[in-house]
Structure formats: C-alpha cells, structure tokens
Design a protein around this motif. Sequence first.
Motif, PDB file in Angstrom:
ATOM      1  N   HIS A   1      22.100  15.748  -9.797  1.00  0.00           N
ATOM      2  CA  HIS A   1      20.852  15.028 -10.071  1.00  0.00           C
ATOM      3  C   HIS A   1      20.171  15.575 -11.318  1.00  0.00           C
ATOM      4  CE1 HIS A   1      20.551  12.306  -6.680  1.00  0.00           C
ATOM      5  NE2 HIS A   1      20.874  13.284  -5.858  1.00  0.00           N
ATOM      6  N   LEU A   2      20.142  16.886 -11.469  1.00  0.00           N
ATOM      7  CA  LEU A   2      19.494  17.484 -12.639  1.00  0.00           C
ATOM      8  C   LEU A   2      20.260  17.177 -13.924  1.00  0.00           C
ATOM      9  CD1 LEU A   2      18.462  20.951 -11.178  1.00  0.00           C
ATOM     10  CD2 LEU A   2      16.962  19.000 -11.676  1.00  0.00           C
ATOM     11  N   ALA A   3      21.573  17.314 -13.888  1.00  0.00           N
ATOM     12  CA  ALA A   3      22.388  17.096 -15.083  1.00  0.00           C
ATOM     13  C   ALA A   3      22.328  15.651 -15.555  1.00  0.00           C
ATOM     14  CB  ALA A   3      23.835  17.507 -14.815  1.00  0.00           C
ATOM     15  N   ASP A   4      22.025  14.738 -14.663  1.00  0.00           N
ATOM     16  CA  ASP A   4      21.983  13.319 -15.000  1.00  0.00           C
ATOM     17  C   ASP A   4      20.643  12.901 -15.629  1.00  0.00           C
ATOM     18  OD1 ASP A   4      23.278  10.776 -15.044  1.00  0.00           O
ATOM     19  OD2 ASP A   4      22.092  10.162 -13.297  1.00  0.00           O
ATOM     20  N   GLU A   5      19.702  13.809 -15.708  1.00  0.00           N
ATOM     21  CA  GLU A   5      18.375  13.506 -16.245  1.00  0.00           C
ATOM     22  C   GLU A   5      18.212  14.017 -17.678  1.00  0.00           C
ATOM     23  OE1 GLU A   5      15.713  11.829 -14.922  1.00  0.00           O
ATOM     24  OE2 GLU A   5      17.168  11.269 -13.392  1.00  0.00           O
TER      25      GLU A   5
ATOM     26  N   GLY B   1      16.880  16.111 -20.438  1.00  0.00           N
ATOM     27  CA  GLY B   1      16.279  17.441 -20.347  1.00  0.00           C
ATOM     28  C   GLY B   1      16.759  18.236 -19.151  1.00  0.00           C
ATOM     29  N   ALA B   2      17.636  17.657 -18.336  1.00  0.00           N
ATOM     30  CA  ALA B   2      18.212  18.321 -17.157  1.00  0.00           C
ATOM     31  C   ALA B   2      17.149  18.941 -16.263  1.00  0.00           C
ATOM     32  CB  ALA B   2      19.248  19.364 -17.579  1.00  0.00           C
ATOM     33  N   ARG B   3      16.097  18.163 -15.995  1.00  0.00           N
ATOM     34  CA  ARG B   3      15.034  18.651 -15.114  1.00  0.00           C
ATOM     35  C   ARG B   3      14.370  17.490 -14.392  1.00  0.00           C
ATOM     36  NH1 ARG B   3      12.478  19.662 -20.445  1.00  0.00           N
ATOM     37  NH2 ARG B   3      10.881  18.073 -20.647  1.00  0.00           N
ATOM     38  N   LEU B   4      13.830  17.795 -13.231  1.00  0.00           N
ATOM     39  CA  LEU B   4      13.118  16.828 -12.391  1.00  0.00           C
ATOM     40  C   LEU B   4      11.954  17.527 -11.705  1.00  0.00           C
ATOM     41  CD1 LEU B   4      15.969  14.956 -10.475  1.00  0.00           C
ATOM     42  CD2 LEU B   4      14.254  13.889 -11.944  1.00  0.00           C
ATOM     43  N   ARG B   5      10.949  16.762 -11.374  1.00  0.00           N
ATOM     44  CA  ARG B   5       9.876  17.305 -10.543  1.00  0.00           C
ATOM     45  C   ARG B   5      10.454  17.564  -9.153  1.00  0.00           C
ATOM     46  NH1 ARG B   5       4.560  16.560 -12.747  1.00  0.00           N
ATOM     47  NH2 ARG B   5       3.750  16.933 -10.669  1.00  0.00           N
ATOM     48  N   GLN B   6       9.984  18.596  -8.516  1.00  0.00           N
ATOM     49  CA  GLN B   6      10.506  18.947  -7.192  1.00  0.00           C
ATOM     50  C   GLN B   6      10.313  17.803  -6.214  1.00  0.00           C
ATOM     51  OE1 GLN B   6       9.767  22.886  -5.712  1.00  0.00           O
ATOM     52  NE2 GLN B   6       9.670  22.160  -3.604  1.00  0.00           N
ATOM     53  N   ARG B   7       9.202  17.112  -6.278  1.00  0.00           N
ATOM     54  CA  ARG B   7       8.929  15.997  -5.363  1.00  0.00           C
ATOM     55  C   ARG B   7       9.959  14.878  -5.547  1.00  0.00           C
ATOM     56  NH1 ARG B   7       3.928  14.869  -6.868  1.00  0.00           N
ATOM     57  NH2 ARG B   7       4.579  13.271  -8.331  1.00  0.00           N
ATOM     58  N   GLU B   8      10.303  14.556  -6.789  1.00  0.00           N
ATOM     59  CA  GLU B   8      11.284  13.504  -7.048  1.00  0.00           C
ATOM     60  C   GLU B   8      12.669  13.924  -6.557  1.00  0.00           C
ATOM     61  OE1 GLU B   8      12.983  10.760 -10.694  1.00  0.00           O
ATOM     62  OE2 GLU B   8      11.267  12.066 -11.052  1.00  0.00           O
TER      63      GLU B   8
ATOM     64  N   ARG C   1      13.238  15.996  -4.110  1.00  0.00           N
ATOM     65  CA  ARG C   1      13.155  15.928  -2.644  1.00  0.00           C
ATOM     66  C   ARG C   1      13.399  14.505  -2.155  1.00  0.00           C
ATOM     67  NH1 ARG C   1       7.494  15.815  -0.963  1.00  0.00           N
ATOM     68  NH2 ARG C   1       7.894  13.658  -1.475  1.00  0.00           N
ATOM     69  N   ASP C   2      12.793  13.528  -2.814  1.00  0.00           N
ATOM     70  CA  ASP C   2      12.963  12.135  -2.403  1.00  0.00           C
ATOM     71  C   ASP C   2      14.407  11.677  -2.568  1.00  0.00           C
ATOM     72  OD1 ASP C   2      10.283  12.092  -1.819  1.00  0.00           O
ATOM     73  OD2 ASP C   2       9.712  10.979  -3.626  1.00  0.00           O
ATOM     74  N   ARG C   3      15.066  12.117  -3.604  1.00  0.00           N
ATOM     75  CA  ARG C   3      16.469  11.747  -3.827  1.00  0.00           C
ATOM     76  C   ARG C   3      17.384  12.405  -2.809  1.00  0.00           C
ATOM     77  NH1 ARG C   3      17.727  11.751 -10.275  1.00  0.00           N
ATOM     78  NH2 ARG C   3      16.014  10.411 -10.903  1.00  0.00           N
ATOM     79  N   MET C   4      17.038  13.599  -2.380  1.00  0.00           N
ATOM     80  CA  MET C   4      17.878  14.365  -1.467  1.00  0.00           C
ATOM     81  C   MET C   4      17.627  13.989  -0.007  1.00  0.00           C
ATOM     82  SD  MET C   4      19.553  16.502  -3.474  1.00  0.00           S
ATOM     83  CE  MET C   4      20.162  17.620  -2.266  1.00  0.00           C
ATOM     84  N   LEU C   5      16.537  13.313   0.272  1.00  0.00           N
ATOM     85  CA  LEU C   5      16.174  12.927   1.635  1.00  0.00           C
ATOM     86  C   LEU C   5      16.048  14.137   2.553  1.00  0.00           C
ATOM     87  CD1 LEU C   5      18.449   9.784   2.006  1.00  0.00           C
ATOM     88  CD2 LEU C   5      16.055   9.868   1.292  1.00  0.00           C
ATOM     89  N   LEU C   6      15.436  15.194   2.025  1.00  0.00           N
ATOM     90  CA  LEU C   6      15.175  16.394   2.808  1.00  0.00           C
ATOM     91  C   LEU C   6      13.664  16.588   2.907  1.00  0.00           C
ATOM     92  CD1 LEU C   6      17.761  18.843   1.194  1.00  0.00           C
ATOM     93  CD2 LEU C   6      17.928  17.767   3.439  1.00  0.00           C
ATOM     94  N   SER C   7      13.266  17.428   3.828  1.00  0.00           N
ATOM     95  CA  SER C   7      11.846  17.744   3.956  1.00  0.00           C
ATOM     96  C   SER C   7      11.404  18.601   2.773  1.00  0.00           C
ATOM     97  CB  SER C   7      11.587  18.500   5.261  1.00  0.00           C
ATOM     98  OG  SER C   7      12.167  19.792   5.184  1.00  0.00           O
ATOM     99  N   GLU C   8      10.110  18.636   2.554  1.00  0.00           N
ATOM    100  CA  GLU C   8       9.556  19.463   1.470  1.00  0.00           C
ATOM    101  C   GLU C   8       9.945  20.924   1.656  1.00  0.00           C
ATOM    102  OE1 GLU C   8       7.975  20.259  -2.010  1.00  0.00           O
ATOM    103  OE2 GLU C   8       7.719  18.248  -1.218  1.00  0.00           O
ATOM    104  N   SER C   9       9.807  21.419   2.883  1.00  0.00           N
ATOM    105  CA  SER C   9      10.127  22.829   3.121  1.00  0.00           C
ATOM    106  C   SER C   9      11.628  23.082   2.985  1.00  0.00           C
ATOM    107  CB  SER C   9       9.627  23.276   4.492  1.00  0.00           C
ATOM    108  OG  SER C   9      10.266  22.543   5.519  1.00  0.00           O
TER     109      SER C   9
END
Length: 175
Positions: free
Chosen positions: A73-77, A79-86, A88-96
């Motif tokens: 996911h990071l390499a496909d963006e 700048g190779a970076r994403l906000r943690q919230r985004e 999390r949404d892509r991974m379908l995991l809880s915040e924690s």
Amino acid sequence: MAASDKVQRARSAQSDPVQPPAAELGPMVSGLLEETALWQAFLGTHRRLVDRLADQMQTDHGLPLEWFDVLIHLADEPGARLRQRELRDRMLLSESGVSRMLARMASAGLVERRPADDDRRGVEIALTDAGAQALAAALESHRALVATSFTDRLTATDRLALEHILGRLTEPAEG
C-alpha cells in the motif's frame, strides 16, 4: 420452594419464548449450513489460500503477510506514504491493531511514523529504504505463489466469470 427453584423459574419466565430449546438447535444449524454451503466453501478456500501465502511470506522473507500488505500500500502511493487512518481503512483493521502492527514495523525499520505535513495531529506512515528492499525481495515469490495457487488454476473464461461474480457481489443489494 427452594430459593434456587424460584430463581430458575424467574429466569425461565424472563427468557424469550421464541428461542428454541438447545435440542432443536441441531437441525436449525444443519439447515443453515446446507443453505450456506457455497458461502462456507468460499470462506474456507479464502482462508486456505491466505494461510498458504502467509506461510510462504514468513518462511521465505521473514515478513508477516499483513506487513507485506502495508508495504504494498505504501509503495503504491506517491511519496510512499499514507496517513495512518487511511492505511487502517484499507487494511480493515482496528485502530489499535494497526497502531500495534505499525509500531512493530517501525521497530524493525520497515516504516517510519511521523506527524502529517498538512495536519500535525495526524500521523503519516512512510516506507523506509529497508522497507522498500524487503518489499522488492518478496514481490516475485509472492507473485509466483499467487499464480500457482490461484491465477494459473483458472482458465481465461473462469477468470472473466469470477471477475463478473465478484463485481456483482460488491454491488449494493436491491430492495
């Protein structure tokens, strides 16, 4: 009447009369399993394929499959970076769950956590050079295993049909 009998009767009176007794659950569950056999087969196939991919990734590259997914996911963006919230949404995991995983990945040197450029309250996850190297090392064997476990087992007609079916399953339900 003993106190325990009174408690038992009170509980029985409060219980939902629609609920079947335990003896009746067997046939109900059997009926459900018959009606959802294709769904159960789909879930079982998914689990076996993911387990195979996870085992291969861990054995060959020392990476949990979820870490590989983050790196992809990071390499496909840009700048190779994403906000943690985004992420999390892509991974379908809880915040924690994502936070703990990203902390372990940062400790391993694969990602870097830093304040977001546009909003200092947000956290941005960036791919490190070590993360990019780990991803590059794992890409080809992952691609090969996906091919031998999945893609190569399907004819061109199978693949088109599956694409069509998956598209239909993700459309909003009517009514």
